[in-house]
Write a protein that holds these residues in place. Structure first.
Motif, PDB file in Angstrom:
ATOM      1  N   MET A  13      -0.720   5.474  -5.162  1.00  0.00           N
ATOM      2  CA  MET A  13      -0.546   4.874  -3.857  1.00  0.00           C
ATOM      3  C   MET A  13       0.913   4.494  -3.628  1.00  0.00           C
ATOM      4  O   MET A  13       1.445   4.711  -2.544  1.00  0.00           O
ATOM      5  N   VAL A  14       1.522   3.912  -4.636  1.00  0.00           N
ATOM      6  CA  VAL A  14       2.917   3.515  -4.506  1.00  0.00           C
ATOM      7  C   VAL A  14       3.785   4.751  -4.296  1.00  0.00           C
ATOM      8  O   VAL A  14       4.718   4.730  -3.491  1.00  0.00           O
ATOM      9  N   ASP A  15       3.464   5.862  -4.999  1.00  0.00           N
ATOM     10  CA  ASP A  15       4.215   7.103  -4.824  1.00  0.00           C
ATOM     11  C   ASP A  15       4.125   7.623  -3.392  1.00  0.00           C
ATOM     12  O   ASP A  15       4.991   8.376  -2.947  1.00  0.00           O
ATOM     13  N   GLU A  16       3.077   7.234  -2.669  1.00  0.00           N
ATOM     14  CA  GLU A  16       2.894   7.644  -1.275  1.00  0.00           C
ATOM     15  C   GLU A  16       3.529   6.650  -0.299  1.00  0.00           C
ATOM     16  O   GLU A  16       3.369   6.781   0.917  1.00  0.00           O
ATOM     17  N   GLY A  17       4.186   5.634  -0.823  1.00  0.00           N
ATOM     18  CA  GLY A  17       4.818   4.631   0.028  1.00  0.00           C
ATOM     19  C   GLY A  17       3.860   3.567   0.519  1.00  0.00           C
ATOM     20  O   GLY A  17       4.180   2.825   1.455  1.00  0.00           O
ATOM     21  N   LEU A  18       2.680   3.470  -0.109  1.00  0.00           N
ATOM     22  CA  LEU A  18       1.679   2.476   0.296  1.00  0.00           C
ATOM     23  C   LEU A  18       1.831   1.209  -0.529  1.00  0.00           C
ATOM     24  O   LEU A  18       2.375   1.231  -1.634  1.00  0.00           O
ATOM     25  N   ARG A  19       1.331   0.108   0.007  1.00  0.00           N
ATOM     26  CA  ARG A  19       1.382  -1.189  -0.669  1.00  0.00           C
ATOM     27  C   ARG A  19      -0.041  -1.663  -0.943  1.00  0.00           C
ATOM     28  O   ARG A  19      -0.634  -2.363  -0.118  1.00  0.00           O
ATOM     29  N   PRO A  20      -0.596  -1.287  -2.085  1.00  0.00           N
ATOM     30  CA  PRO A  20      -1.993  -1.626  -2.369  1.00  0.00           C
ATOM     31  C   PRO A  20      -2.213  -3.106  -2.664  1.00  0.00           C
ATOM     32  O   PRO A  20      -1.341  -3.784  -3.208  1.00  0.00           O
ATOM     33  N   GLN A  21      -3.392  -3.562  -2.277  1.00  0.00           N
ATOM     34  CA  GLN A  21      -3.862  -4.914  -2.569  1.00  0.00           C
ATOM     35  C   GLN A  21      -5.167  -4.772  -3.355  1.00  0.00           C
ATOM     36  O   GLN A  21      -5.982  -3.904  -3.043  1.00  0.00           O
ATOM     37  N   ALA A  22      -5.369  -5.618  -4.341  1.00  0.00           N
ATOM     38  CA  ALA A  22      -6.582  -5.565  -5.154  1.00  0.00           C
ATOM     39  C   ALA A  22      -7.664  -6.466  -4.570  1.00  0.00           C
ATOM     40  O   ALA A  22      -7.368  -7.518  -3.991  1.00  0.00           O
ATOM     41  N   TRP A  23      -8.921  -6.029  -4.675  1.00  0.00           N
ATOM     42  CA  TRP A  23     -10.068  -6.851  -4.303  1.00  0.00           C
ATOM     43  C   TRP A  23     -11.250  -6.461  -5.156  1.00  0.00           C
ATOM     44  O   TRP A  23     -11.261  -5.398  -5.786  1.00  0.00           O
ATOM     45  N   SER A  24     -12.247  -7.316  -5.197  1.00  0.00           N
ATOM     46  CA  SER A  24     -13.459  -7.023  -5.964  1.00  0.00           C
ATOM     47  C   SER A  24     -14.647  -7.720  -5.319  1.00  0.00           C
ATOM     48  O   SER A  24     -14.482  -8.656  -4.539  1.00  0.00           O
TER      49      SER A  24
END
Length: 79
Positions: A1-12
């Motif tokens: 995701m980071v390689d695609e320029g995205l800023r991921p957030q974790a959830w569960s």
């Protein structure tokens, strides 16, 4: 995701948790890191487990139910 320029957030979520049908104004990118979750969108079913990714286009209605072991995901929005 980071390689695609995205800023991921974790959830569960815990086992059996659910999300009723809804949509977003943005493109949603999901990556399952643990457990499982089942998405339904426009008549299609997507079973995600660790290592699976799902892209949900803007305005696409979708619902979800978490599997028996719960789920952990990374989520990001694509402009």
């Amino acid at each position: 995701m980071v390689d695609e320029g995205l800023r991921p957030q974790a959830w569960s979520n815990g086992p059996g948790d659910s999300y009723s049908a809804h949509s977003h104004a943005y493109h949603k990118v999901l990556y399952c890191t643990r457990g499982s979750i089942r998405f339904e969108s426009q008549g299609a079913v997507f079973e995600l487990s660790a290592g699976d990714r799902l892209d949900i286009p803007p305005q696409a209605p979708h619902s979800a139910v978490v599997g028996l072991q719960g789920v952990a995901c990374l989520e990001a929005t694509r402009p």
